[in-house]
Design an enzyme around this catalytic site. Structure first.
Site, PDB file in Angstrom:
ATOM      1  CE  LYS A  49       2.436  -7.360  32.833  1.00 50.50           C
ATOM      2  NZ  LYS A  49       1.705  -6.880  34.048  1.00 50.50           N
ATOM      3  N   GLY A  50       4.566 -13.737  31.327  1.00 47.20           N
ATOM      4  CA  GLY A  50       4.841 -15.000  31.992  1.00 47.20           C
ATOM      5  C   GLY A  50       6.159 -15.664  31.625  1.00 47.20           C
ATOM      6  CD  GLU A 104       3.256 -18.439  26.039  1.00 49.04           C
ATOM      7  OE1 GLU A 104       3.856 -17.897  26.980  1.00 49.04           O
ATOM      8  OE2 GLU A 104       2.180 -18.011  25.616  1.00 49.04           O
ATOM      9  CG  ASP A 105       4.017 -18.527  30.502  1.00 48.91           C
ATOM     10  OD1 ASP A 105       3.413 -18.792  29.442  1.00 48.91           O
ATOM     11  OD2 ASP A 105       3.575 -17.696  31.317  1.00 48.91           O
ATOM     12  CG  ASP A 108      -4.691 -24.019  29.463  1.00 45.99           C
ATOM     13  OD1 ASP A 108      -4.844 -25.237  29.595  1.00 45.99           O
ATOM     14  OD2 ASP A 108      -5.497 -23.191  29.928  1.00 45.99           O
ATOM     15  CE  LYS A 136      -2.078 -25.668  33.059  1.00 47.43           C
ATOM     16  NZ  LYS A 136      -3.040 -24.564  33.378  1.00 47.43           N
ATOM     17  CG  PHE A 157      -4.312 -21.401  37.630  1.00 46.25           C
ATOM     18  CD1 PHE A 157      -4.630 -21.077  36.315  1.00 46.25           C
ATOM     19  CD2 PHE A 157      -3.648 -20.458  38.407  1.00 46.25           C
ATOM     20  CE1 PHE A 157      -4.297 -19.837  35.777  1.00 46.25           C
ATOM     21  CE2 PHE A 157      -3.318 -19.211  37.872  1.00 46.25           C
ATOM     22  CZ  PHE A 157      -3.643 -18.905  36.556  1.00 46.25           C
ATOM     23  CG  ASP A 164      -0.320 -13.781  36.149  1.00 46.48           C
ATOM     24  OD1 ASP A 164      -0.182 -14.506  35.140  1.00 46.48           O
ATOM     25  OD2 ASP A 164      -1.259 -12.977  36.272  1.00 46.48           O
ATOM     26  NE  ARG A 170       3.335 -11.432  36.035  1.00 41.47           N
ATOM     27  CZ  ARG A 170       2.632 -11.983  35.034  1.00 41.47           C
ATOM     28  NH1 ARG A 170       2.979 -13.143  34.533  1.00 41.47           N
ATOM     29  NH2 ARG A 170       1.585 -11.350  34.553  1.00 41.47           N
TER      30      ARG A 170
HETATM   31  P1  IMP Z   1      -3.775 -20.620  26.219  1.00 43.04           P
HETATM   32  O1  IMP Z   1      -4.119 -19.565  25.238  1.00 43.04           O
HETATM   33  O2  IMP Z   1      -4.980 -21.238  26.841  1.00 43.04           O
HETATM   34  O3  IMP Z   1      -2.828 -21.660  25.672  1.00 43.04           O
HETATM   35  O4  IMP Z   1      -3.070 -19.914  27.441  1.00 43.04           O
HETATM   36  C1  IMP Z   1      -1.768 -19.491  27.345  1.00 43.04           C
HETATM   37  C2  IMP Z   1      -1.412 -18.428  28.371  1.00 43.04           C
HETATM   38  O5  IMP Z   1      -2.279 -18.435  29.508  1.00 43.04           O
HETATM   39  C3  IMP Z   1      -0.039 -18.720  28.892  1.00 43.04           C
HETATM   40  O6  IMP Z   1       0.907 -18.029  28.141  1.00 43.04           O
HETATM   41  C4  IMP Z   1      -0.098 -18.230  30.312  1.00 43.04           C
HETATM   42  O7  IMP Z   1       0.312 -16.892  30.359  1.00 43.04           O
HETATM   43  C5  IMP Z   1      -1.539 -18.341  30.699  1.00 43.04           C
HETATM   44  N1  IMP Z   1      -1.757 -19.569  31.486  1.00 43.04           N
HETATM   45  C6  IMP Z   1      -2.229 -20.770  31.066  1.00 43.04           C
HETATM   46  N2  IMP Z   1      -2.270 -21.665  32.049  1.00 43.04           N
HETATM   47  C7  IMP Z   1      -1.796 -21.017  33.140  1.00 43.04           C
HETATM   48  C8  IMP Z   1      -1.561 -21.425  34.503  1.00 43.04           C
HETATM   49  O8  IMP Z   1      -1.767 -22.578  34.922  1.00 43.04           O
HETATM   50  N3  IMP Z   1      -1.058 -20.466  35.323  1.00 43.04           N
HETATM   51  C9  IMP Z   1      -0.798 -19.192  34.918  1.00 43.04           C
HETATM   52  N4  IMP Z   1      -0.978 -18.781  33.661  1.00 43.04           N
HETATM   53  C10 IMP Z   1      -1.480 -19.689  32.780  1.00 43.04           C
HETATM   54 MG    MG Z   2       2.191 -16.615  28.707  1.00 43.81          MG
END
Ligand code: IMP
Ligand code: MG
Length: 185
Positions: A49-50, A104-105, A108, A136, A157, A164, A170
């Site tokens: 949803k982000g 993508e938002d 990470d 990140k 975070f 969220d 959000r």
């Molecule tokens: P990844 O798989 O670790 O790259 O995480 C990606 C997803 O985790 C993103 O699409 C976000 O929805 C969520 N996410 C990662 N970091 C944050 C944060 O700092 N705040 C909120 N959601 C996050």
């Molecule tokens: Mg996301």
């Protein structure tokens, strides 16, 4: 809402990207995408949803023909990535042979997006690029690099503008970091 404020007894929200900075960064990204895809039609895949808020603003800055579709992936439990990615809502569209841009938002570890990128390649996507509002990159556990990236954030975070904390916050128009509240009660 652009001030720091108390989330709960242990946490404060500290503004990191005020809404005006977000707006100018989103416009810049839209222009990069307009230039990269001039004369082509794009299928934009929004990761729910982000990325909803970011995508809504980004799409309004595009001047190329687009179609929009959505996927929902889940890997997060609170503030920690579980590493186990699941597709909880699939696309309605065929991607074979198409020019696809994933929106993508935040990236990470990259685990969530790598899962989606692999899936789209298996389905025979024509070209595939990734646009993220926040990167990140120091936290990456995969090879994945976004083709279009807004803010570079070393860690922490973040919440707001779609991001969220256990499905809350959000709706905040700016982006905040959740920080420990070290002040005396
Ligand atoms: P990844 O798989 O670790 O790259 O995480 C990606 C997803 O985790 C993103 O699409 C976000 O929805 C969520 N996410 C990662 N970091 C944050 C944060 O700092 N705040 C909120 N959601 C996050
Ligand atoms: Mg996301």
């Amino acid at each position: 809402m652009d001030q720091s404020y108390t989330l709960n007894q242990e946490h404060l929200l500290r503004v990191v990207y005020p809404k005006e900075h977000i707006a100018s960064e989103v416009s810049r990204l839209a222009e990069e995408i307009n230039a990269a895809y001039a004369g082509r039609e794009l299928l934009v895949i929004v990761v729910l949803k982000g990325a909803l808020f970011f995508a809504a603003d980004l799409l309004r800055g595009l001047r190329i023909p687009v179609r929009v579709d959505f996927v929902k992936l889940s890997s997060y439990d609170g503030t920690m990535s579980s590493g186990q990615v699941q597709l909880t809502k699939d696309l309605d569209s065929e991607v074979a042979g198409r020019d696809v841009l994933v929106v993508e938002d935040i990236i990470d570890t990259g685990l969530t997006l790598s899962f989606l990128v692999d899936l789209l390649h298996r389905r025979g996507v024509g070209t595939l690029r990734v646009c993220t509002l926040i990167d990140k990159k120091e936290r990456r556990q995969t090879e994945l690099e976004p083709d279009f990236a807004g803010f570079h954030c070393p860690g922490g975070f973040l919440v707001g503008y779609g991001l969220d904390y256990n499905e809350r916050l959000r709706e905040l128009p700016s982006i905040f970091e959740v920080v420990e509240n070290n002040t005396e009660p």
